[in-house]
Design a protein around this motif. Structure first.
Motif, PDB file in Angstrom:
ATOM      1  N   ASP A   1      44.780  38.288  48.571  1.00 53.63           N
ATOM      2  CA  ASP A   1      44.776  39.497  47.756  1.00 53.63           C
ATOM      3  C   ASP A   1      43.335  39.952  47.560  1.00 53.63           C
ATOM      4  O   ASP A   1      42.551  39.305  46.864  1.00 53.63           O
ATOM      5  CB  ASP A   1      45.438  39.208  46.403  1.00 53.63           C
ATOM      6  CG  ASP A   1      45.491  40.439  45.501  1.00 53.63           C
ATOM      7  OD1 ASP A   1      44.967  41.498  45.896  1.00 53.63           O
ATOM      8  OD2 ASP A   1      46.033  40.335  44.390  1.00 53.63           O
ATOM      9  N   ASP A   2      42.994  41.081  48.178  1.00 56.29           N
ATOM     10  CA  ASP A   2      41.646  41.643  48.059  1.00 56.29           C
ATOM     11  C   ASP A   2      41.675  43.006  47.369  1.00 56.29           C
ATOM     12  O   ASP A   2      40.834  43.867  47.648  1.00 56.29           O
ATOM     13  CB  ASP A   2      41.006  41.783  49.451  1.00 56.29           C
ATOM     14  CG  ASP A   2      40.832  40.437  50.134  1.00 56.29           C
ATOM     15  OD1 ASP A   2      40.281  39.525  49.500  1.00 56.29           O
ATOM     16  OD2 ASP A   2      41.247  40.296  51.296  1.00 56.29           O
ATOM     17  N   THR A   3      42.650  43.215  46.470  1.00 55.85           N
ATOM     18  CA  THR A   3      42.833  44.545  45.880  1.00 55.85           C
ATOM     19  C   THR A   3      41.634  44.974  45.044  1.00 55.85           C
ATOM     20  O   THR A   3      41.260  46.148  45.044  1.00 55.85           O
ATOM     21  CB  THR A   3      44.098  44.575  45.015  1.00 55.85           C
ATOM     22  OG1 THR A   3      44.045  43.489  44.072  1.00 55.85           O
ATOM     23  CG2 THR A   3      45.342  44.442  45.871  1.00 55.85           C
ATOM     24  N   GLU A   4      41.023  44.062  44.303  1.00 56.52           N
ATOM     25  CA  GLU A   4      39.891  44.423  43.452  1.00 56.52           C
ATOM     26  C   GLU A   4      38.554  44.247  44.156  1.00 56.52           C
ATOM     27  O   GLU A   4      37.621  45.001  43.922  1.00 56.52           O
ATOM     28  CB  GLU A   4      39.910  43.613  42.156  1.00 56.52           C
ATOM     29  CG  GLU A   4      41.066  43.985  41.236  1.00 56.52           C
ATOM     30  CD  GLU A   4      40.812  43.556  39.806  1.00 56.52           C
ATOM     31  OE1 GLU A   4      39.664  43.190  39.479  1.00 56.52           O
ATOM     32  OE2 GLU A   4      41.753  43.611  39.009  1.00 56.52           O
ATOM     33  N   ARG A   5      38.466  43.229  45.006  1.00 59.98           N
ATOM     34  CA  ARG A   5      37.256  42.980  45.786  1.00 59.98           C
ATOM     35  C   ARG A   5      37.582  41.891  46.799  1.00 59.98           C
ATOM     36  O   ARG A   5      38.606  41.213  46.694  1.00 59.98           O
ATOM     37  CB  ARG A   5      36.096  42.540  44.883  1.00 59.98           C
ATOM     38  CG  ARG A   5      36.376  41.277  44.085  1.00 59.98           C
ATOM     39  CD  ARG A   5      35.109  40.731  43.471  1.00 59.98           C
ATOM     40  NE  ARG A   5      34.142  40.438  44.500  1.00 59.98           N
ATOM     41  CZ  ARG A   5      32.819  40.460  44.308  1.00 59.98           C
ATOM     42  NH1 ARG A   5      32.336  40.799  43.129  1.00 59.98           N
ATOM     43  NH2 ARG A   5      31.984  40.167  45.284  1.00 59.98           N
TER      44      ARG A   5
ATOM     45  N   ARG B   1      39.471  38.675  36.144  1.00 62.34           N
ATOM     46  CA  ARG B   1      39.728  40.106  36.141  1.00 62.34           C
ATOM     47  C   ARG B   1      38.476  40.857  35.691  1.00 62.34           C
ATOM     48  O   ARG B   1      37.751  40.417  34.811  1.00 62.34           O
ATOM     49  CB  ARG B   1      40.896  40.438  35.214  1.00 62.34           C
ATOM     50  CG  ARG B   1      42.231  39.946  35.734  1.00 62.34           C
ATOM     51  CD  ARG B   1      43.362  40.277  34.781  1.00 62.34           C
ATOM     52  NE  ARG B   1      44.639  39.799  35.296  1.00 62.34           N
ATOM     53  CZ  ARG B   1      45.778  39.843  34.609  1.00 62.34           C
ATOM     54  NH1 ARG B   1      45.790  40.344  33.382  1.00 62.34           N
ATOM     55  NH2 ARG B   1      46.891  39.388  35.139  1.00 62.34           N
TER      56      ARG B   1
ATOM     57  N   TYR C   1      39.290  38.284  46.042  1.00 62.74           N
ATOM     58  CA  TYR C   1      39.742  38.358  44.652  1.00 62.74           C
ATOM     59  C   TYR C   1      40.728  37.239  44.304  1.00 62.74           C
ATOM     60  O   TYR C   1      40.580  36.563  43.289  1.00 62.74           O
ATOM     61  CB  TYR C   1      40.391  39.722  44.397  1.00 62.74           C
ATOM     62  CG  TYR C   1      41.030  39.852  43.035  1.00 62.74           C
ATOM     63  CD1 TYR C   1      40.264  39.752  41.871  1.00 62.74           C
ATOM     64  CD2 TYR C   1      42.394  40.078  42.910  1.00 62.74           C
ATOM     65  CE1 TYR C   1      40.850  39.866  40.626  1.00 62.74           C
ATOM     66  CE2 TYR C   1      42.987  40.194  41.661  1.00 62.74           C
ATOM     67  CZ  TYR C   1      42.210  40.091  40.526  1.00 62.74           C
ATOM     68  OH  TYR C   1      42.785  40.197  39.291  1.00 62.74           O
TER      69      TYR C   1
ATOM     70  N   HIS D   1      42.771  34.341  46.669  1.00 58.04           N
ATOM     71  CA  HIS D   1      43.221  33.751  47.923  1.00 58.04           C
ATOM     72  C   HIS D   1      43.696  32.333  47.646  1.00 58.04           C
ATOM     73  O   HIS D   1      42.967  31.531  47.047  1.00 58.04           O
ATOM     74  CB  HIS D   1      42.085  33.703  48.942  1.00 58.04           C
ATOM     75  CG  HIS D   1      41.763  35.035  49.546  1.00 58.04           C
ATOM     76  ND1 HIS D   1      41.634  35.223  50.907  1.00 58.04           N
ATOM     77  CD2 HIS D   1      41.544  36.252  48.986  1.00 58.04           C
ATOM     78  CE1 HIS D   1      41.348  36.500  51.158  1.00 58.04           C
ATOM     79  NE2 HIS D   1      41.280  37.131  49.997  1.00 58.04           N
TER      80      HIS D   1
END
Length: 539
Positions: A212-216, A249, A219, A221
């Motif tokens: 999950d790289d939604t924010e950076r 977050r 983020y 893994h």
């Protein structure tokens, strides 16, 4: 051998005390008198704030107001009691929460379902459900004892834990990495992704990989491996684990100097991934396996396993201290390698060897079905699909047993990575390029399969003579040099450079490589560029 000391993170367990219902009755008396109790104590130089309070339990009082063991329970409704202890600091995240719950034979919830385990044979007892954060696992019970005393609940109530019934459900340890160097951990070719893709059967077993790289980038893994897959990485480990790289977050909005601006690398015990049980007496084993897993992941990502003044490929720091992770160096008996390269090489070479030896039509048809079909596939199904006799299929599967797993009448490719290799081979076969897979073999295997020019032979001979392995599969080369045994690292790199360039290889690629080696001081990781000016200058 020295390495960074990991820090404890989450911990969850059930501690069972079988000396009757005394702790539960004691907490009830205190809360009946005052509603709740507060206190403080000091432990290891820290002040802890303690609260004793209650919550409704949803449990049913025993029939007739008496347990099967004869203990009177004269309550119309049953409560559970929260004994919570938190360190009085700015963060407030070092804590132990203990929920004191009654247990007796035949205990039921208000809905009529059984609460205690079906074979509960302890009689009247107390279960303490523990949720702790940032406390060493073996110190949790000490905190419970001190917290009980702080609110005048007799600590001796928690002196005789029943090990046969007490269970550890979750345990995690971590290090915090500088965000500028943690990329290799969660990259597409990094250890987390490779564990997820290489170590699971193509058809069976538990497999979980989250990227999950939604924010950076990096983020959240994670990769989760059951005990069988964990043993592929660590032959003497047995505990199922989750490996995780993640940010808090809104970490992107924090300044670089704030610890939460940097990610954690964590390993945690996954109790749901097996049928065995770990208990508090297993704390040492749990900590050792989690720590070794974290250090091996760092090492596989090309990051140092100990804090140094100049310890990263970028020349910056590797570890970032926070309120509970101090990034100190401790002595260790060992730092294990992560055997992904061996597993990947073994799986790749199995395919290469099988294809080089040639496959019969029935073997090719079986592989095509295993690649394309979903779910469990039986030899009979393969035979029906391609009009072969089932016995012919079974004989063919035995001949390629290194590539497949056969269990209880079904067959599957041995791993996701083997499946990828077979797909490539099938595509190559359709195009008439039966030898395409030879490019996947390493340099020594290539030398055995075809004639190489004299300079390449010299490079291979030099590497073999000096125990050097050059991994060219990723974007950046990884050079494993083993134990230098008194040799000069910079001189060895300089000699490798000369052979490398003479063989027509790209010098810039080698310059950007990361070298792994061991000297008298222990394992080391250094960028090859550090030795680039040593020795004769290239013309």
């Amino acid at each position: 051998m020295k390495a960074v000391e990991t820090a404890p993170h989450e911990y969850m367990a059930n501690y069972v005390y079988d000396d009757g219902l005394g702790p539960w009755f004691g907490a009830a008396r205190l809360c009946d008198a005052t509603g709740s109790r507060r206190g403080t104590f000091r432990l290891d130089g820290e002040e802890w704030r303690v609260t004793l309070s209650y919550q409704e339990s949803g449990l049913t009082p025993p029939d007739g107001g008496e347990t099967p063991d004869g203990t009177r329970v004269e309550f119309d409704t049953l409560r559970e009691f929260r004994l919570n202890a938190v360190v009085d600091d700015e963060t407030g995240e070092r804590k132990v929460k203990a929920l004191i719950q009654p247990r007796w034979r035949g205990l039921e919830s208000e809905s009529g379902s059984s609460v205690a385990r079906p074979m509960w044979d302890l009689g009247d007892a107390v279960n303490v459900r523990v949720n702790a954060s940032n406390v060493e696992f073996d110190r949790v019970e000490t905190v419970i004892h001190r917290a009980a005393g702080a609110v005048t609940l007799d600590p001796m109530h928690f002196a005789n834990r029943n090990e046969a019934y007490s269970v550890v459900m979750d345990a995690a340890r971590y290090v915090r990495l500088d965000r500028d160097v943690s990329g290799p951990v969660h990259s597409r070719e990094g250890p987390l992704a490779r564990m997820g893709h290489l170590l699971e059967s193509d058809r069976s077993g538990y497999r979980k990989l989250v990227q999950d790289d939604t924010e950076r980038a990096g983020y959240y893994h994670t990769v989760t491996l059951g005990p069988k897959r964990v043993r592929e990485c660590f032959p003497d480990h047995r505990i199922p684990k989750e490996f995780k790289h993640y940010y808090a977050r809104n970490a992107e909005s924090l300044p670089d100097g704030h610890p939460l601006a940097h990610p954690k690398l964590e390993a945690s015990y996954q109790s749901s991934r097996w049928n065995e049980t770990l208990r508090p007496v297993d704390h040492e084993e749990i900590s050792a396996e989690l720590e070794e897993a974290i250090l091996a992941t760092l090492n596989e990502a090309g990051l140092p396993t100990q804090p140094l003044d100049d310890d990263g490929p970028s020349g910056g720091r590797t570890f970032v201290e926070d309120a509970y992770f101090e990034a100190v160096t401790v002595d260790r008996s060992r730092v294990l390698p992560l055997n992904l390269e061996r597993v990947e090489s073994d799986q790749r070479n199995v395919v290469v060897r099988q294809l080089a030896d040639g496959l019969s039509p029935v073997e090719w048809d079986s592989l095509k079905t295993l690649v394309s079909d979903g779910g469990d596939v039986s030899p009979a199904e393969i035979a029906d699909e391609h009009d072969w006799h089932p016995d012919s299929v079974r004989r063919g599967l035995r001949r390629i047993e290194d590539m497949v797993v056969r269990e209880q009448g079904s067959v599957a490719l041995r791993s996701h990575h083997v499946a990828e290799q077979v797909v490539e081979a099938l595509d190559a076969a359709r195009k008439g390029v039966r030898n395409a897979m030879s490019a996947a073999a390493n340099a020594v295997q290539n030398a055995e399969r075809r004639s190489l020019d004299e300079r390449t032979d010299e490079l291979i001979a030099f590497c073999q003579a000096n125990g050097i392995h050059v991994d060219e599969r990723e974007a950046h080369l990884r050079v494993r040099m083993g134990n230098l045994a008194g040799e000069s690292w910079s001189e060895l790199v300089s000699r490798l450079k000369r052979y490398w360039v003479d063989a027509g290889r790209d010098p810039e690629r080698l310059k950007e490589a990361v070298t792994h080696y061991r000297d008298d001081a222990g394992p080391k990781i250094r960028p090859a560029r550090s030795a680039w000016g040593v020795g004769k200058k290239l013309g």
